[in-house]
Design a protein around this motif. Structure first.
Motif, PDB file in Angstrom:
ATOM      1  N   ALA A  41      50.768  73.513 102.712  1.00 36.85           N
ATOM      2  CA  ALA A  41      50.463  72.390 101.812  1.00 36.85           C
ATOM      3  C   ALA A  41      50.912  71.069 102.430  1.00 36.85           C
ATOM      4  CB  ALA A  41      51.128  72.608 100.452  1.00 36.85           C
ATOM      5  N   ASP A  42      52.087  71.050 103.050  1.00 33.81           N
ATOM      6  CA  ASP A  42      52.582  69.837 103.707  1.00 33.81           C
ATOM      7  C   ASP A  42      51.653  69.412 104.838  1.00 33.81           C
ATOM      8  OD1 ASP A  42      54.792  69.711 102.025  1.00 33.81           O
ATOM      9  OD2 ASP A  42      56.198  70.511 103.514  1.00 33.81           O
ATOM     10  N   LEU A  43      51.212  70.367 105.649  1.00 33.04           N
ATOM     11  CA  LEU A  43      50.304  70.068 106.753  1.00 33.04           C
ATOM     12  C   LEU A  43      48.969  69.524 106.240  1.00 33.04           C
ATOM     13  CD1 LEU A  43      51.030  73.147 109.034  1.00 33.04           C
ATOM     14  CD2 LEU A  43      51.361  70.748 109.687  1.00 33.04           C
ATOM     15  N   LEU A  44      48.432  70.131 105.207  1.00 33.51           N
ATOM     16  CA  LEU A  44      47.138  69.700 104.668  1.00 33.51           C
ATOM     17  C   LEU A  44      47.220  68.349 103.959  1.00 33.51           C
ATOM     18  CD1 LEU A  44      45.720  73.091 103.356  1.00 33.51           C
ATOM     19  CD2 LEU A  44      44.948  71.771 105.347  1.00 33.51           C
ATOM     20  N   ALA A  45      48.376  68.015 103.417  1.00 33.29           N
ATOM     21  CA  ALA A  45      48.553  66.733 102.716  1.00 33.29           C
ATOM     22  C   ALA A  45      48.964  65.610 103.662  1.00 33.29           C
ATOM     23  CB  ALA A  45      49.585  66.895 101.603  1.00 33.29           C
ATOM     24  N   ALA A  88      47.269  55.509 103.829  1.00 35.45           N
ATOM     25  CA  ALA A  88      46.043  56.312 103.702  1.00 35.45           C
ATOM     26  C   ALA A  88      45.542  56.761 105.075  1.00 35.45           C
ATOM     27  CB  ALA A  88      44.967  55.506 102.976  1.00 35.45           C
ATOM     28  N   GLU A  89      45.578  55.866 106.054  1.00 38.68           N
ATOM     29  CA  GLU A  89      45.150  56.217 107.409  1.00 38.68           C
ATOM     30  C   GLU A  89      46.040  57.292 108.011  1.00 38.68           C
ATOM     31  OE1 GLU A  89      45.251  52.456 109.418  1.00 38.68           O
ATOM     32  OE2 GLU A  89      43.504  51.691 108.312  1.00 38.68           O
ATOM     33  N   MET A  90      47.350  57.149 107.809  1.00 36.90           N
ATOM     34  CA  MET A  90      48.303  58.132 108.330  1.00 36.90           C
ATOM     35  C   MET A  90      48.065  59.494 107.689  1.00 36.90           C
ATOM     36  SD  MET A  90      51.421  59.881 107.506  1.00 36.90           S
ATOM     37  CE  MET A  90      51.776  59.007 106.011  1.00 36.90           C
ATOM     38  N   GLN A  91      47.901  59.531 106.389  1.00 36.51           N
ATOM     39  CA  GLN A  91      47.691  60.806 105.709  1.00 36.51           C
ATOM     40  C   GLN A  91      46.383  61.462 106.148  1.00 36.51           C
ATOM     41  OE1 GLN A  91      48.329  59.604 101.564  1.00 36.51           O
ATOM     42  NE2 GLN A  91      50.098  60.968 101.529  1.00 36.51           N
ATOM     43  N   ALA A  92      45.336  60.673 106.323  1.00 32.89           N
ATOM     44  CA  ALA A  92      44.051  61.231 106.752  1.00 32.89           C
ATOM     45  C   ALA A  92      44.171  61.835 108.152  1.00 32.89           C
ATOM     46  CB  ALA A  92      42.966  60.153 106.718  1.00 32.89           C
ATOM     47  N   ALA A  93      44.778  61.100 109.072  1.00 32.43           N
ATOM     48  CA  ALA A  93      44.911  61.594 110.446  1.00 32.43           C
ATOM     49  C   ALA A  93      45.820  62.820 110.508  1.00 32.43           C
ATOM     50  CB  ALA A  93      45.456  60.489 111.351  1.00 32.43           C
ATOM     51  N   ALA A  94      46.964  62.743 109.827  1.00 32.69           N
ATOM     52  CA  ALA A  94      47.923  63.858 109.866  1.00 32.69           C
ATOM     53  C   ALA A  94      47.366  65.090 109.166  1.00 32.69           C
ATOM     54  CB  ALA A  94      49.249  63.432 109.238  1.00 32.69           C
ATOM     55  N   ALA A  96      44.176  65.977 108.871  1.00 34.64           N
ATOM     56  CA  ALA A  96      43.132  66.566 109.719  1.00 34.64           C
ATOM     57  C   ALA A  96      43.775  67.388 110.840  1.00 34.64           C
ATOM     58  CB  ALA A  96      42.237  65.473 110.292  1.00 34.64           C
ATOM     59  N   LEU A  97      44.815  66.846 111.453  1.00 34.98           N
ATOM     60  CA  LEU A  97      45.538  67.593 112.492  1.00 34.98           C
ATOM     61  C   LEU A  97      46.240  68.809 111.894  1.00 34.98           C
ATOM     62  CD1 LEU A  97      46.998  64.546 114.430  1.00 34.98           C
ATOM     63  CD2 LEU A  97      45.361  66.214 115.345  1.00 34.98           C
ATOM     64  N   GLY A  98      46.806  68.648 110.697  1.00 33.81           N
ATOM     65  CA  GLY A  98      47.476  69.757 110.026  1.00 33.81           C
ATOM     66  C   GLY A  98      46.535  70.915 109.752  1.00 33.81           C
ATOM     67  N   ALA A  99      45.307  70.601 109.361  1.00 34.73           N
ATOM     68  CA  ALA A  99      44.312  71.659 109.125  1.00 34.73           C
ATOM     69  C   ALA A  99      44.021  72.406 110.423  1.00 34.73           C
ATOM     70  CB  ALA A  99      43.027  71.048 108.561  1.00 34.73           C
ATOM     71  N   ARG A 100      44.001  71.687 111.535  1.00 30.38           N
ATOM     72  CA  ARG A 100      43.768  72.336 112.830  1.00 30.38           C
ATOM     73  C   ARG A 100      44.953  73.228 113.213  1.00 30.38           C
ATOM     74  NH1 ARG A 100      42.123  67.860 116.925  1.00 30.38           N
ATOM     75  NH2 ARG A 100      42.124  69.656 118.320  1.00 30.38           N
ATOM     76  N   VAL A 101      46.187  72.791 112.910  1.00 33.10           N
ATOM     77  CA  VAL A 101      47.367  73.625 113.178  1.00 33.10           C
ATOM     78  C   VAL A 101      47.261  74.925 112.381  1.00 33.10           C
ATOM     79  CG1 VAL A 101      49.870  73.854 112.808  1.00 33.10           C
ATOM     80  CG2 VAL A 101      48.950  71.759 113.823  1.00 33.10           C
ATOM     81  N   ILE A 102      46.891  74.812 111.120  1.00 30.40           N
ATOM     82  CA  ILE A 102      46.770  76.000 110.266  1.00 30.40           C
ATOM     83  C   ILE A 102      45.727  76.965 110.842  1.00 30.40           C
ATOM     84  CG2 ILE A 102      45.988  76.815 107.998  1.00 30.40           C
ATOM     85  CD1 ILE A 102      47.364  74.245 106.850  1.00 30.40           C
ATOM     86  N   GLU A 103      44.604  76.458 111.281  1.00 24.26           N
ATOM     87  CA  GLU A 103      43.575  77.324 111.858  1.00 24.26           C
ATOM     88  C   GLU A 103      44.058  77.992 113.145  1.00 24.26           C
ATOM     89  OE1 GLU A 103      40.889  78.465 110.345  1.00 24.26           O
ATOM     90  OE2 GLU A 103      41.740  77.288 108.706  1.00 24.26           O
ATOM     91  N   GLU A 104      44.758  77.245 113.983  1.00 22.59           N
ATOM     92  CA  GLU A 104      45.299  77.825 115.224  1.00 22.59           C
ATOM     93  C   GLU A 104      46.363  78.881 114.915  1.00 22.59           C
ATOM     94  OE1 GLU A 104      44.326  77.608 118.328  1.00 22.59           O
ATOM     95  OE2 GLU A 104      42.862  76.009 118.088  1.00 22.59           O
ATOM     96  N   GLU A 105      47.211  78.609 113.925  1.00 20.12           N
ATOM     97  CA  GLU A 105      48.233  79.596 113.529  1.00 20.12           C
ATOM     98  C   GLU A 105      47.580  80.835 112.936  1.00 20.12           C
ATOM     99  OE1 GLU A 105      51.406  79.903 114.033  1.00 20.12           O
ATOM    100  OE2 GLU A 105      52.099  77.889 114.541  1.00 20.12           O
ATOM    101  N   ARG A 106      46.504  80.648 112.171  1.00 23.72           N
ATOM    102  CA  ARG A 106      45.778  81.791 111.603  1.00 23.72           C
ATOM    103  C   ARG A 106      45.185  82.649 112.727  1.00 23.72           C
ATOM    104  NH1 ARG A 106      42.874  79.371 107.863  1.00 23.72           N
ATOM    105  NH2 ARG A 106      44.207  80.078 106.179  1.00 23.72           N
ATOM    106  N   ALA A 107      44.598  82.011 113.728  1.00 27.41           N
ATOM    107  CA  ALA A 107      44.011  82.742 114.855  1.00 27.41           C
ATOM    108  C   ALA A 107      45.089  83.469 115.659  1.00 27.41           C
ATOM    109  CB  ALA A 107      43.230  81.775 115.749  1.00 27.41           C
ATOM    110  N   LEU A 108      46.232  82.831 115.847  1.00 27.72           N
ATOM    111  CA  LEU A 108      47.350  83.471 116.562  1.00 27.72           C
ATOM    112  C   LEU A 108      47.839  84.692 115.782  1.00 27.72           C
ATOM    113  CD1 LEU A 108      49.441  83.401 118.903  1.00 27.72           C
ATOM    114  CD2 LEU A 108      50.835  81.914 117.438  1.00 27.72           C
ATOM    115  N   ASP A 109      48.007  84.518 114.481  1.00 27.52           N
ATOM    116  CA  ASP A 109      48.450  85.621 113.628  1.00 27.52           C
ATOM    117  C   ASP A 109      47.457  86.780 113.698  1.00 27.52           C
ATOM    118  OD1 ASP A 109      50.483  86.337 111.430  1.00 27.52           O
ATOM    119  OD2 ASP A 109      48.558  86.716 110.442  1.00 27.52           O
ATOM    120  N   THR A 110      46.175  86.484 113.640  1.00 25.69           N
ATOM    121  CA  THR A 110      45.140  87.518 113.709  1.00 25.69           C
ATOM    122  C   THR A 110      45.174  88.248 115.050  1.00 25.69           C
ATOM    123  OG1 THR A 110      43.733  86.320 112.163  1.00 25.69           O
ATOM    124  CG2 THR A 110      42.645  87.933 113.587  1.00 25.69           C
ATOM    125  N   ALA A 111      45.351  87.495 116.130  1.00 32.94           N
ATOM    126  CA  ALA A 111      45.402  88.122 117.460  1.00 32.94           C
ATOM    127  C   ALA A 111      46.580  89.079 117.570  1.00 32.94           C
ATOM    128  CB  ALA A 111      45.475  87.043 118.540  1.00 32.94           C
TER     129      ALA A 111
END
Length: 183
Positions: A41-45, A88-94, A96-111
């Motif tokens: 939630a912190d990463l996505l927000a 607002a700019e900081m939250q949008a950028a962070a 978007a990057l947070g969502a990418r971290v979550i996806e990478e962590e999900r892929a690592l966990d799956t592997a």
């Protein structure tokens, strides 16, 4: 007799330790085992998660608290509007990057879960995650730099004082954030 008691004590301690569940035992039910729901939630927000403490604790204000303290810091309407845009700019950028971290962590966990991970794959995946985490931190720290540039020395001192940091002024003699000299 002394050695027997000592051996018995070690045996009891060792068996008690062996039966103690891992502090990670409850984490096997997580969808992404390396991230709690709160971390996701912190990463996505786009929340700070303490990533900007190097700036915050050295006299470089962050926009969330500047907005919160706008009246006490005597921000002008122009400064407040610029701070709100910066936030607002900081939250949008962070986020978007947070969502990418979550996806990478999900892929690592799956592997790991499906046993398809290899040493080369592991290195590539952890490197991508590290770069993304560094980019998130850069966004948060850079926002503190940009925020300080919107304020004057008195407002920065008020921020530090209101936040409870070292009497209200940074503890250095060089330029204040935003290009102002510290007296």
């Amino acid at each position: 007799m002394r050695w027997t008691l000592m051996a018995f004590a070690l045996l009891v301690a060792g068996s008690a330790w062996a039966n103690t569940p891992s502090p990670y035992a409850g984490m096997t039910d997580r969808p992404i085992r390396a991230l709690s729901a709160e971390q996701q939630a912190d990463l996505l927000a786009g929340r700070g998660m303490g990533l900007a403490l190097a700036a915050e604790l050295n006299g470089w204000p962050g926009p969330a608290h500047v907005i919160e303290l706008a009246g006490a810091m005597q921000l002008t309407p122009t400064q407040l509007a610029a701070t709100q845009r910066l936030m607002a700019e900081m939250q949008a950028a962070a986020s978007a990057l947070g969502a990418r971290v979550i996806e990478e962590e999900r892929a690592l966990d799956t592997a790991f879960r499906d046993r398809s991970i290899t040493p080369a794959d592991l290195s590539a995946r952890t490197a991508r995650i590290a770069v993304l985490q560094g980019e998130i931190r850069d966004v948060h720290l850079g926002t503190h730099l940009a925020q300080a540039a919107l304020l004057n020395a008195e407002q920065i001192a008020a921020y530090s004082r209101l936040r409870g940091y070292a009497g209200g002024t940074p503890q250095h003699g060089g330029p204040m954030p935003g290009g102002h000299r510290h007296h």
